[in-house]
Enzyme design. Structure first.
Site, mmCIF file in Angstrom:
data_model
loop_
_atom_site.group_PDB
_atom_site.id
_atom_site.type_symbol
_atom_site.label_atom_id
_atom_site.label_comp_id
_atom_site.label_asym_id
_atom_site.label_seq_id
_atom_site.Cartn_x
_atom_site.Cartn_y
_atom_site.Cartn_z
ATOM 1 N N ARG A 150 -0.715 9.723 8.505
ATOM 2 C CA ARG A 150 -0.697 8.290 8.831
ATOM 3 C C ARG A 150 -0.220 7.453 7.655
ATOM 4 N NH1 ARG A 150 -4.597 3.811 8.494
ATOM 5 N NH2 ARG A 150 -5.903 5.179 7.224
ATOM 6 N N HIS A 191 -8.553 10.670 2.425
ATOM 7 C CA HIS A 191 -8.232 9.531 1.563
ATOM 8 C C HIS A 191 -8.417 9.940 0.108
ATOM 9 C CE1 HIS A 191 -8.119 5.539 -0.162
ATOM 10 N NE2 HIS A 191 -7.734 5.064 1.009
ATOM 11 N N GLU A 205 0.844 -1.190 0.000
ATOM 12 C CA GLU A 205 0.000 0.000 0.000
ATOM 13 C C GLU A 205 0.880 1.241 0.000
ATOM 14 O OE1 GLU A 205 -2.950 -0.152 3.072
ATOM 15 O OE2 GLU A 205 -3.797 -2.038 2.351
ATOM 16 N N HIS A 240 -10.945 11.029 6.155
ATOM 17 C CA HIS A 240 -10.722 9.612 6.406
ATOM 18 C C HIS A 240 -10.205 9.327 7.818
ATOM 19 C CE1 HIS A 240 -9.978 5.457 5.538
ATOM 20 N NE2 HIS A 240 -8.668 5.570 5.616
ATOM 21 N N ARG A 292 -0.633 9.228 1.258
ATOM 22 C CA ARG A 292 -1.973 9.745 0.964
ATOM 23 C C ARG A 292 -2.026 11.265 0.872
ATOM 24 N NH1 ARG A 292 -5.314 5.634 4.940
ATOM 25 N NH2 ARG A 292 -5.169 3.819 3.566
#
Length: 582
Positions: free
Chosen positions: A422, A274, A150, A387, A326
């Protein structure tokens, strides 16, 4: 230590009860009738996602009496909606050093090294214990855990369950483990399970120590629960924005209550958006429909972002292109939409084919098709959406806050793991690690902690009219979203300060009151941070500044005002230095 002065929403007499207790999701023996002076326990845990349930299981195993407050049902949490997975070093070619490095890089200079080390070192063991409880993660043809990649990760270390149902599997496993614990001798008598019950405030005694909670019950009545300690596991604040991946319960209740009780909130400006939330075609939109997250893992498997002309969005923006962190992807999307005038972009995963979609992302495929989009044959319309809140109640990895007896775990806490942004799939892992550690540490603390006194009354907080909910969300979407500037932030603060008042507390008024407070918190910190860092992006100041390698801590004064201070990296919530930021 906090002062006992402050504000609260429920200033009625201690021990009063306006109605019977809400119905229990468990055995009736776990929920005695009446929530007045007779309802007491060792620990109140508010929230039943991964962090809350992990804490509850640990506390019960150590013999403590626990009351669990959950706003809806047991499994109505952000955890149950999570798609991406759990990050943990699992493969022989990976290392904890690499996981730490990726986490620190994503955190853009504001992670706490010690907190990150505790997360990364504790993650494999926490996942193994979850497997021992019955969690089933996806495996390859040889029966090995199938690891995914990811955004921001340089190795495959994400464990998935059911393709895109990882959070649901975590929630299922922990709730089943709770059922098993209740079946054990004596455990049922030590648990009060209060579903349909919403946190109003954390109660404090004359010394500023947490001594219980006030709650709003399903029938509109209010009650108090006395406790020797309180654990907030209330999740995030995504419902501040109209486009979000968060469930309806994510209205910032725990963060607002902690502020009113005297706790410090750290780095509230860092709200992660997000990059890929489904934009539902107008003809298929349903009022109140959940925001559909298109998991990071879809890009991890080769999908890419394009604009309406088919031009790649992330080419030349970052070395990892569509797998950049992100904040980078969301900012690039927003800038492309500003440049082109489009209100959304597209995620192209048509190369997957139907079998791959059905095997790896069945839930996303179903939710897209239900809303008129077939990702097998057409690009998915997407845009960024609220998000994950990287800020929160300043806390250690054992949940310690600046209010004695008050712990914060999971997304409501700011531990230093997330920093300014994050890293994907660290949050579920952090919730498990924190829950286990908090339970063990809290049990030890309770064995020698002085008893808290009775709750004292604080000045009543100003309530906000429920008709302000949509205007609050609109101003947050316009002025405190992915890209911000000084004029917009000032405009947002002015609007949030001008909300209409209410005379009586009910469920919608509580939502409006908490959204207004948390909105002021986020916009105020975003105004103070005059740089762009992590998921805080200023159009008027696009550069990162070394002078701003600082935290922004916010407290509430006795009149309900917010006091913001700049705090050196490595300074804990007590003013000491317990970890070096990176």
């Amino acid at each position: 230590m906090t002062s006992p002065s402050g504000t609260q929403l429920f200033p009625g007499s201690p021990g009063s009860s306006a109605s019977p207790a809400s119905s229990s999701a468990r055995a009736s023996s776990a929920s005695p009738a009446g929530a007045g002076a007779g309802r007491r326990c060792d620990v109140v845990v508010v929230g039943t996602g991964a962090a809350g349930l992990s804490t509850v299981l640990g506390l019960l195993a150590l013999g403590l009496e626990v009351a669990v407050v959950t706003r809806a049902g047991l499994t109505d949490s952000s955890t149950d909606w999570a798609q991406g997975g759990l990050a943990a070093v699992w493969a022989a070619g990976d290392s904890t050093g690499a996981h730490r490095s990726d986490t620190l890089a994503a955190g853009a200079g504001l992670c706490g090294r010690q907190a990150v080390a505790e997360l990364v070192d504790g993650a494999p063991g926490a996942v193994r214990r979850l497997i021992d409880l019955g969690a089933r993660f996806d495996t390859d043809s040889l029966g090995r855990i199938d690891l995914h990649l990811e955004g921001g990760h340089h190795a495959r270390r994400i464990l998935h369950a059911g393709g895109d149902q990882s959070g649901h599997e975590v929630e299922r496993t922990l709730s089943s483990a709770l059922d098993s614990a209740l079946a054990a001798s004596g455990a049922g008598e030590r648990l009060q399970m209060l579903s349909g019950t919403r946190l109003i405030d954390v109660l404090t005694d004359s010394q500023g120590r947490a001594c219980g909670v006030s709650v709003l019950e399903a029938d509109g009545g209010t009650a108090r629960i006395g406790a020797r300690a309180v654990v907030l596991a209330t999740g995030g604040i995504g419902q501040l924005w109209p486009t979000t991946t968060n469930p309806p319960v994510a209205t910032g209740d725990g963060l607002a209550a902690a502020l009113r009780a005297g706790a410090v909130c750290r780095d509230a400006e860092f709200m992660q958006f997000h990059p890929t939330i489904l934009v539902v075609p107008p003809a298929r939109r349903i009022p109140g429909d959940r925001g559909v997250l298109i998991s990071e893992a879809v890009r991890g498997e080769g999908a890419f972002l394009v604009d309406g002309s088919g031009r790649r969005v992330m080419t030349g923006v970052h070395p990892l292109a569509d797998l950049a962190p992100r904040d980078v992807v969301s900012a690039a999307e927003q800038m492309r939409m500003i440049a082109t005038g489009e209100d959304h972009l597209f995620l192209d995963a048509t190369s997957f084919g139907s079998q791959r979609w059905e095997r790896s992302f069945p839930s996303i495929l179903q939710m897209c098709r239900e809303r008129g989009i077939d990702p097998v044959v057409e690009p998915i319309p997407v845009r960024p959406g609220a998000h994950y809140h990287c800020g929160g109640v300043a806390a250690t990895m054992t949940g310690l806050t600046g209010v004695p007896g008050l712990r914060a775990v999971g997304e409501v806490a700011c531990t230093g793991v997330q920093g300014a942004n994050r890293l994907a799939s660290n949050s579920l892992t952090e919730a498990l690690v924190m829950g286990e550690r908090t339970a063990a540490d809290l049990a030890g603390w309770l064995s020698s902690a002085p008893a808290a006194g009775p709750a004292v009354e604080r000045a009543a907080a100003r309530l906000v009219d429920h008709r302000e909910i949509d205007p609050i969300r609109a101003v947050m979407e316009r002025d405190v979203s992915v890209m911000r500037d000084a004029d917009g932030l000032r405009r947002a603060l002015g609007r949030l300060d001008a909300t209409a008042g209410a005379d009586r507390l009910d469920d919608l008024v509580l939502t409006a009151t908490n959204l207004a407070l948390v909105g002021r918190l986020v916009a105020g910190a975003a105004t103070m941070r005059t740089e762009s860092r992590g998921c805080h992006r200023r159009l008027d100041i696009p550069e990162r500044s070394d002078a701003w390698r600082l935290h922004i801590d916010t407290r509430m004064d006795s009149c309900g005002g917010l006091v913001l201070t700049r705090t050196e990296p490595g300074t804990d919530r007590h003013g000491g230095r317990d970890q070096e930021a990176a």
